[in-house]
Design a protein around this motif. Structure first.
Motif, PDB file in Angstrom:
ATOM      1  N   LEU A 144       0.832  -1.200   0.000  1.00 60.05           N
ATOM      2  CA  LEU A 144       0.000   0.000   0.000  1.00 60.05           C
ATOM      3  C   LEU A 144       0.871   1.255   0.000  1.00 60.05           C
ATOM      4  O   LEU A 144       0.644   2.191  -0.781  1.00 60.05           O
ATOM      5  CB  LEU A 144      -0.922   0.008   1.222  1.00 60.05           C
ATOM      6  CG  LEU A 144      -1.864   1.202   1.338  1.00 60.05           C
ATOM      7  CD1 LEU A 144      -2.832   1.233   0.171  1.00 60.05           C
ATOM      8  CD2 LEU A 144      -2.617   1.180   2.656  1.00 60.05           C
ATOM      9  N   LYS A 145       1.888   1.286   0.866  1.00 58.27           N
ATOM     10  CA  LYS A 145       2.786   2.439   0.934  1.00 58.27           C
ATOM     11  C   LYS A 145       3.561   2.601  -0.365  1.00 58.27           C
ATOM     12  O   LYS A 145       3.799   3.724  -0.828  1.00 58.27           O
ATOM     13  CB  LYS A 145       3.740   2.289   2.125  1.00 58.27           C
ATOM     14  CG  LYS A 145       3.063   2.452   3.478  1.00 58.27           C
ATOM     15  CD  LYS A 145       4.065   2.322   4.607  1.00 58.27           C
ATOM     16  CE  LYS A 145       3.388   2.546   5.962  1.00 58.27           C
ATOM     17  NZ  LYS A 145       4.343   2.401   7.082  1.00 58.27           N
ATOM     18  N   SER A 146       3.946   1.460  -0.945  1.00 56.70           N
ATOM     19  CA  SER A 146       4.677   1.506  -2.212  1.00 56.70           C
ATOM     20  C   SER A 146       3.792   2.092  -3.306  1.00 56.70           C
ATOM     21  O   SER A 146       4.241   2.911  -4.115  1.00 56.70           O
ATOM     22  CB  SER A 146       5.128   0.098  -2.605  1.00 56.70           C
ATOM     23  OG  SER A 146       5.785   0.103  -3.853  1.00 56.70           O
ATOM     24  N   GLY A 147       2.524   1.687  -3.321  1.00 60.10           N
ATOM     25  CA  GLY A 147       1.579   2.212  -4.308  1.00 60.10           C
ATOM     26  C   GLY A 147       1.362   3.704  -4.142  1.00 60.10           C
ATOM     27  O   GLY A 147       1.278   4.452  -5.137  1.00 60.10           O
ATOM     28  N   ARG A 148       1.300   4.145  -2.886  1.00 57.18           N
ATOM     29  CA  ARG A 148       1.137   5.570  -2.623  1.00 57.18           C
ATOM     30  C   ARG A 148       2.349   6.366  -3.124  1.00 57.18           C
ATOM     31  O   ARG A 148       2.204   7.452  -3.692  1.00 57.18           O
ATOM     32  CB  ARG A 148       0.955   5.815  -1.128  1.00 57.18           C
ATOM     33  CG  ARG A 148      -0.442   5.495  -0.613  1.00 57.18           C
ATOM     34  CD  ARG A 148      -0.517   5.715   0.875  1.00 57.18           C
ATOM     35  NE  ARG A 148      -1.861   5.544   1.392  1.00 57.18           N
ATOM     36  CZ  ARG A 148      -2.158   5.534   2.688  1.00 57.18           C
ATOM     37  NH1 ARG A 148      -1.188   5.685   3.584  1.00 57.18           N
ATOM     38  NH2 ARG A 148      -3.402   5.383   3.084  1.00 57.18           N
ATOM     39  N   LYS A 149       3.549   5.803  -2.905  1.00 56.84           N
ATOM     40  CA  LYS A 149       4.775   6.497  -3.326  1.00 56.84           C
ATOM     41  C   LYS A 149       4.807   6.648  -4.851  1.00 56.84           C
ATOM     42  O   LYS A 149       5.179   7.699  -5.380  1.00 56.84           O
ATOM     43  CB  LYS A 149       6.006   5.737  -2.847  1.00 56.84           C
ATOM     44  CG  LYS A 149       7.325   6.457  -3.150  1.00 56.84           C
ATOM     45  CD  LYS A 149       8.505   5.684  -2.592  1.00 56.84           C
ATOM     46  CE  LYS A 149       9.799   6.471  -2.789  1.00 56.84           C
ATOM     47  NZ  LYS A 149      10.045   6.831  -4.205  1.00 56.84           N
ATOM     48  N   VAL A 150       4.431   5.570  -5.545  1.00 50.62           N
ATOM     49  CA  VAL A 150       4.402   5.625  -7.003  1.00 50.62           C
ATOM     50  C   VAL A 150       3.418   6.701  -7.458  1.00 50.62           C
ATOM     51  O   VAL A 150       3.697   7.482  -8.378  1.00 50.62           O
ATOM     52  CB  VAL A 150       3.993   4.256  -7.592  1.00 50.62           C
ATOM     53  CG1 VAL A 150       3.722   4.384  -9.100  1.00 50.62           C
ATOM     54  CG2 VAL A 150       5.091   3.231  -7.342  1.00 50.62           C
ATOM     55  N   TYR A 151       2.268   6.743  -6.797  1.00 49.87           N
ATOM     56  CA  TYR A 151       1.241   7.729  -7.138  1.00 49.87           C
ATOM     57  C   TYR A 151       1.760   9.158  -6.932  1.00 49.87           C
ATOM     58  O   TYR A 151       1.586  10.032  -7.785  1.00 49.87           O
ATOM     59  CB  TYR A 151       0.013   7.479  -6.280  1.00 49.87           C
ATOM     60  CG  TYR A 151      -1.053   8.545  -6.386  1.00 49.87           C
ATOM     61  CD1 TYR A 151      -1.893   8.613  -7.491  1.00 49.87           C
ATOM     62  CD2 TYR A 151      -1.208   9.489  -5.372  1.00 49.87           C
ATOM     63  CE1 TYR A 151      -2.868   9.592  -7.589  1.00 49.87           C
ATOM     64  CE2 TYR A 151      -2.177  10.480  -5.462  1.00 49.87           C
ATOM     65  CZ  TYR A 151      -3.008  10.518  -6.574  1.00 49.87           C
ATOM     66  OH  TYR A 151      -3.967  11.484  -6.672  1.00 49.87           O
ATOM     67  N   VAL A 152       2.410   9.399  -5.781  1.00 50.19           N
ATOM     68  CA  VAL A 152       2.945  10.727  -5.477  1.00 50.19           C
ATOM     69  C   VAL A 152       4.036  11.109  -6.467  1.00 50.19           C
ATOM     70  O   VAL A 152       4.065  12.242  -6.979  1.00 50.19           O
ATOM     71  CB  VAL A 152       3.501  10.775  -4.038  1.00 50.19           C
ATOM     72  CG1 VAL A 152       4.279  12.060  -3.802  1.00 50.19           C
ATOM     73  CG2 VAL A 152       2.354  10.668  -3.033  1.00 50.19           C
ATOM     74  N   ASP A 153       4.945  10.171  -6.762  1.00 56.27           N
ATOM     75  CA  ASP A 153       6.038  10.451  -7.694  1.00 56.27           C
ATOM     76  C   ASP A 153       5.515  10.805  -9.087  1.00 56.27           C
ATOM     77  O   ASP A 153       6.050  11.698  -9.756  1.00 56.27           O
ATOM     78  CB  ASP A 153       6.977   9.244  -7.792  1.00 56.27           C
ATOM     79  CG  ASP A 153       7.790   9.046  -6.517  1.00 56.27           C
ATOM     80  OD1 ASP A 153       7.823   9.979  -5.698  1.00 56.27           O
ATOM     81  OD2 ASP A 153       8.367   7.954  -6.347  1.00 56.27           O
ATOM     82  N   LYS A 154       4.483  10.107  -9.534  1.00 54.37           N
ATOM     83  CA  LYS A 154       3.898  10.390 -10.843  1.00 54.37           C
ATOM     84  C   LYS A 154       3.322  11.805 -10.888  1.00 54.37           C
ATOM     85  O   LYS A 154       3.484  12.533 -11.863  1.00 54.37           O
ATOM     86  CB  LYS A 154       2.811   9.368 -11.177  1.00 54.37           C
ATOM     87  CG  LYS A 154       3.327   7.998 -11.597  1.00 54.37           C
ATOM     88  CD  LYS A 154       2.174   7.083 -11.946  1.00 54.37           C
ATOM     89  CE  LYS A 154       2.685   5.721 -12.410  1.00 54.37           C
ATOM     90  NZ  LYS A 154       1.560   4.800 -12.737  1.00 54.37           N
TER      91      LYS A 154
END
Length: 217
Positions: A144-154
Motif C-alpha cells: 500500500l505504501k509503495s503504491g502511494r509512493k508511485v502515485y505521489v512520484d507520478k
C-alpha cells in the motif's frame, strides 16, 4: 461420558456437495472415544464468507458455551474461519470457555487428554498461523505504501505537486482511487470487513466505508 457437538461445512449452497461424510467420520470418532453427540450443526456456505456471516458456526459456538459442551468436533482447522485471525478468534473463544476442539484432518485437539493442558503441537501450529498473519499484514502495508509512493512520484513529475492535497469541493476521480487504494479494494472484494481492511491497510474506517459504497462492493 463427554459431550460433543459436530460442526460440518461445505462450500456449495446447492446439491453438489454434502456434509454427510464429515458428519459420519466425526460421529465415528466420537463413538470410538466415548463421546455423546448432543447436536450436529451443518452449514452450506462459501469458504470466502466471513465468520460473522456464518450463522450456523456462530450458533454452534454459542450452543457449546451455553450448554457446557466438552468438545466441538471439526473435520479440519480451516472450518473455524476463512482467514487466519478468524480461526484464531474461534479457537480463542473455545479456549476461554474451557471447551476443547478436535480437528480430524490435522489429528489435533486444543487440549490434551486431561482436558486442561493445552496441546503443545496445536499451540505450535497456531503460533505459526499468527506469524503468517502478521507477515501478511506487513506485506499488505508495504504494498500500500509503495503504491502511494508511485502515485505521489507520478504527480510530482507531471504537475510538480504531490497530488495528496486537494482543493475545497474537489472529488478525487474513481480511477485515481482505484490505483491509490487498490489493496483496500482487493480486500473488500475478497469479503473482508471494513474494520479488518482498515486495520490491514492503515486507512481510516470512514475512507474504507466510502470506498465500499463508491465501488458498490
Amino acid at each position: 461420558m463427554k459431550t460433543a457437538v459436530i460442526y460440518a461445512r461445505v462450500s456449495s449452497t446447492g446439491d453438489r456437495q454434502s456434509t454427510e461424510r464429515q458428519v459420519i467420520d466425526l460421529t465415528d470418532y466420537a463413538n470410538r472415544n466415548s463421546m455423546t453427540i448432543s447436536k450436529t450443526f451443518e452449514e452450506h456456505i462459501s469458504g470466502a464468507k466471513r465468520n460473522e456471516e456464518r450463522a450456523v458456526l456462530t450458533e454452534c459456538i454459542e450452543y457449546a458455551i451455553s450448554n457446557r459442551v466438552d468438545v466441538v468436533l471439526f473435520s479440519e482447522l480451516s472450518r473455524c474461519g476463512r482467514a487466519v485471525w478468524e480461526v484464531l478468534d474461534t479457537i480463542r473463544t473455545l479456549k476461554d470457555n474451557g471447551i476443547n476442539a478436535y480437528f480430524q484432518k490435522e489429528g489435533l485437539s486444543l487440549f490434551s487428554e486431561d482436558g486442561k493442558t493445552e496441546n503443545v503441537y496445536l499451540s505450535v501450529m497456531l503460533s505459526v498461523l499468527c506469524v503468517c498473519s502478521q507477515i501478511e499484514r506487513e506485506n499488505l502495508i508495504f504494498r500500500l505504501k509503495s503504491g502511494r509512493k508511485v502515485y505521489v512520484d507520478k504527480n510530482l513529475a507531471a504537475t510538480g505537486k504531490s497530488g495528496l492535497g486537494r482543493k475545497v469541493g474537489y472529488r478525487k476521480p474513481l480511477d485515481t482511487k482505484k490505483e491509490e487504494y487498490k489493496e483496500a479494494l482487493k480486500l473488500l472484494r475478497a469479503g473482508y470487513s471494513i474494520r479488518k481492511v482498515a486495520k490491514l491497510t492503515d486507512v481510516s474506517a470512514s475512507t474504507i466505508k466510502r470506498l465500499k459504497k463508491e465501488f458498490a462492493i
